[in-house]
Design an enzyme around this catalytic site. Sequence first.
Site, PDB file in Angstrom:
ATOM      1  N   ARG A  75       4.859 -11.724   7.689  1.00  0.00           N
ATOM      2  CA  ARG A  75       6.071 -12.266   7.091  1.00  0.00           C
ATOM      3  C   ARG A  75       6.106 -13.850   7.804  1.00  0.00           C
ATOM      4  O   ARG A  75       5.368 -13.902   8.684  1.00  0.00           O
ATOM      5  CB  ARG A  75       7.498 -11.756   7.479  1.00  0.00           C
ATOM      6  CG  ARG A  75       7.619 -10.253   6.681  1.00  0.00           C
ATOM      7  CD  ARG A  75       8.862  -9.624   7.426  1.00  0.00           C
ATOM      8  NE  ARG A  75       8.947  -8.256   6.981  1.00  0.00           N
ATOM      9  CZ  ARG A  75       8.666  -7.290   7.495  1.00  0.00           C
ATOM     10  NH1 ARG A  75       8.250  -7.433   8.652  1.00  0.00           N
ATOM     11  NH2 ARG A  75       9.021  -6.049   6.932  1.00  0.00           N
ATOM     12  N   LYS A  99       9.866  -7.487  12.253  1.00  0.00           N
ATOM     13  CA  LYS A  99      11.215  -7.495  11.559  1.00  0.00           C
ATOM     14  C   LYS A  99      11.629  -5.971  12.216  1.00  0.00           C
ATOM     15  O   LYS A  99      11.003  -5.009  12.112  1.00  0.00           O
ATOM     16  CB  LYS A  99      11.315  -7.614  10.147  1.00  0.00           C
ATOM     17  CG  LYS A  99      12.543  -7.660   9.549  1.00  0.00           C
ATOM     18  CD  LYS A  99      12.451  -7.858   8.146  1.00  0.00           C
ATOM     19  CE  LYS A  99      13.730  -7.484   7.287  1.00  0.00           C
ATOM     20  NZ  LYS A  99      13.807  -7.684   5.749  1.00  0.00           N
ATOM     21  N   HIS A 173       6.194 -15.090   0.492  1.00  0.00           N
ATOM     22  CA  HIS A 173       5.953 -13.794   0.121  1.00  0.00           C
ATOM     23  C   HIS A 173       4.896 -13.035  -0.852  1.00  0.00           C
ATOM     24  O   HIS A 173       4.830 -12.124  -0.852  1.00  0.00           O
ATOM     25  CB  HIS A 173       7.433 -13.255  -0.227  1.00  0.00           C
ATOM     26  CG  HIS A 173       7.684 -12.018   0.486  1.00  0.00           C
ATOM     27  ND1 HIS A 173       8.032 -11.701   1.841  1.00  0.00           N
ATOM     28  CD2 HIS A 173       7.801 -10.450   0.288  1.00  0.00           C
ATOM     29  CE1 HIS A 173       8.262 -10.505   2.198  1.00  0.00           C
ATOM     30  NE2 HIS A 173       8.178  -9.690   1.047  1.00  0.00           N
ATOM     31  N   ARG A 176       2.081 -11.865   0.930  1.00  0.00           N
ATOM     32  CA  ARG A 176       2.174 -10.463   1.660  1.00  0.00           C
ATOM     33  C   ARG A 176       2.211  -9.589   0.562  1.00  0.00           C
ATOM     34  O   ARG A 176       1.581  -8.454   0.634  1.00  0.00           O
ATOM     35  CB  ARG A 176       3.792 -10.320   2.253  1.00  0.00           C
ATOM     36  CG  ARG A 176       3.945  -9.264   2.800  1.00  0.00           C
ATOM     37  CD  ARG A 176       5.531  -9.378   3.551  1.00  0.00           C
ATOM     38  NE  ARG A 176       6.058  -8.289   3.851  1.00  0.00           N
ATOM     39  CZ  ARG A 176       5.935  -7.198   4.826  1.00  0.00           C
ATOM     40  NH1 ARG A 176       4.988  -7.729   5.953  1.00  0.00           N
ATOM     41  NH2 ARG A 176       6.602  -6.171   5.134  1.00  0.00           N
ATOM     42  N   HIS A 199       7.426  -1.461   6.919  1.00  0.00           N
ATOM     43  CA  HIS A 199       8.429  -1.021   6.139  1.00  0.00           C
ATOM     44  C   HIS A 199       8.935   0.238   6.778  1.00  0.00           C
ATOM     45  O   HIS A 199       8.383   1.228   7.466  1.00  0.00           O
ATOM     46  CB  HIS A 199       8.037  -0.578   4.814  1.00  0.00           C
ATOM     47  CG  HIS A 199       7.739  -1.943   4.094  1.00  0.00           C
ATOM     48  ND1 HIS A 199       6.854  -2.077   3.076  1.00  0.00           N
ATOM     49  CD2 HIS A 199       8.359  -3.313   4.330  1.00  0.00           C
ATOM     50  CE1 HIS A 199       6.865  -3.321   2.397  1.00  0.00           C
ATOM     51  NE2 HIS A 199       7.605  -4.058   3.200  1.00  0.00           N
ATOM     52  N   TYR A 208       5.520  -3.091  -3.749  1.00  0.00           N
ATOM     53  CA  TYR A 208       4.436  -4.377  -3.518  1.00  0.00           C
ATOM     54  C   TYR A 208       3.242  -4.090  -4.386  1.00  0.00           C
ATOM     55  O   TYR A 208       2.318  -4.833  -4.187  1.00  0.00           O
ATOM     56  CB  TYR A 208       4.224  -4.525  -2.106  1.00  0.00           C
ATOM     57  CG  TYR A 208       5.292  -5.216  -1.348  1.00  0.00           C
ATOM     58  CD1 TYR A 208       5.179  -6.612  -0.822  1.00  0.00           C
ATOM     59  CD2 TYR A 208       6.433  -4.662  -1.133  1.00  0.00           C
ATOM     60  CE1 TYR A 208       6.170  -7.176  -0.135  1.00  0.00           C
ATOM     61  CE2 TYR A 208       7.495  -5.293  -0.231  1.00  0.00           C
ATOM     62  CZ  TYR A 208       7.471  -6.442   0.063  1.00  0.00           C
ATOM     63  OH  TYR A 208       8.243  -7.100   0.973  1.00  0.00           O
TER      64      TYR A 208
END
Length: 225
Positions: A75, A99, A173, A176, A199, A208
């Site tokens: 990210r 994250k 993004h 990603r 995730h 994704y």
Amino acid sequence: MFKGVAKEAWSNDLLPQSAYLKISSLKSLKFERLPKGRSLDLEEGRRLLESCFNGTTKGFRDRAIFAVMMGCGLRRAEVVSLKLANWNCIDRSFSFIGKGNKERRVYLPKNLDKYIDEWLIKRGLGAGTFFPPICQGKNTDKLKLDMELTSTSIYRLLMNQADFADLGKIRPHDLRRTFATRMLEAGSDLFILQKAMGHSSVATTARYDYRNEQSRRKVCKELTF
């Protein structure tokens, strides 16, 4: 939400049990939407990286940034917070806290090795931010190793290079998403990809996957009438 209100009303004797049971048995409507953003194909990824090459320190840095974002799926906030100490030159990987306070390790694809090596030659091996801001001078560029780029600056860098490379609409993004699609094309299962992307849910990772969208676009463009 409607079922929750009904349950609360039944709990407070404001709704008969028979009515509550009928409401709770209702099935939710399911909708499907087109995926947001896009994944870059191989040619688009190559054009993005090549568009950065102008012989300047900034050009080496920006190309390395986009290589890490596409090749490792980081990210924006994770990229700007990387330190030299996060880089393992032996197994060509970054280890960092991402994250959700999750620690993870990501590995750089071999065909992107040269972009990191070239950047480190320009950057040097001093401690500090891996991709620092650059103060451009008349005769030399000064790297601010004690400072970090902002997430917004990554956005601006990509917008400028996307225009230069004629990539159309693209967002950070999307790099990603490109990483996730490449991993799946290479045969990775969703659980391995989930860990690589940091995730909490494999359902999030599944969103994704742009393989079917890319295949459909390619076939449709090659149709003749």
